[in-house]
Design a protein around this motif. Structure first.
Motif: not given
Length: 184
Positions: A5-6, A18-19, A21-24, A26, A71, A73
């Motif tokens: 996932e990352r 980078r996540a 699935s979401s592209g987020a 950190r 996570t 965040t």
């Protein structure tokens, strides 16, 4: 990470996760994370099997980033641990994440026991041309002077020969079927 996932990666600006699935994205650390001055000598970034820690080489040693929330965040409060035994070339987590092994020049492997967000030195392999985790608490290594040895970290680092020292072996690994493979 092992869940797929990352993705952890480095640029001149730092270490990022980078996540997928979401592209987020950190940023874990800035330019102090450094880019390795070598290529092809080991894993310079290694996710723990549970995905809650990342070990990575730095220009002066190694560092482990712990994030128990799993996570990406910015509100999370991560913990960092610096490893200063040498400039690390390679990191490898045991299958259950109980141990972290890090290699420095000369085939020296420092093995740390993880307890939450702390690492304590558990063992040192002073000269090996590779290691492979065969369980969460056992590692096979190839001493530079020959043979293959099994070390059980849960049994006071007890060692036993896997293959005798009449042949010099290198780069032990496990195949997809968990068979031990190596060069000799």
């Amino acid at each position: 990470d092992v869940q797929g996932e990352r993705l952890a990666y480095r640029t001149a600006n730092g270490l990022f996760v980078r996540a997928l699935s979401s592209g987020a994205v950190r940023q874990i650390e800035g330019s102090s994370a450094g880019l390795p001055s070598f290529r092809g000598r080991g894993a310079t970034i290694a996710f723990s099997p549970g995905g809650d820690a990342i070990a990575y080489t730095t220009l002066t040693g190694g560092r482990v980033f712990f994030d128990p929330t799993l996570t990406i965040t910015p509100e999370n409060f991560p913990v960092f641990t610096d490893l200063t035994e040498g400039v690390f070339l390679d990191f490898s987590w045991s299958p259950g994440g109980t141990f972290l092994a890090g290699a420095i020049d000369g085939g020296i492997w420092w093995i740390y026991r993880r307890d939450g967000t702390t690492l304590a030195l558990a063992s040192v392999i002073t000269a090996a041309s590779g290691i492979v985790w065969v369980s969460d608490t056992a590692v096979v290594f190839a001493p530079l002077d020959g043979g293959l040895r099994l070390m059980r970290l849960d049994q006071a680092n007890a060692q036993s020969p896997v293959l005798d020292d009449t042949v010099v072996y290198a780069l032990p690994t496990l195949t997809a079927n968990d068979a031990l493979a190596f060069f000799g």
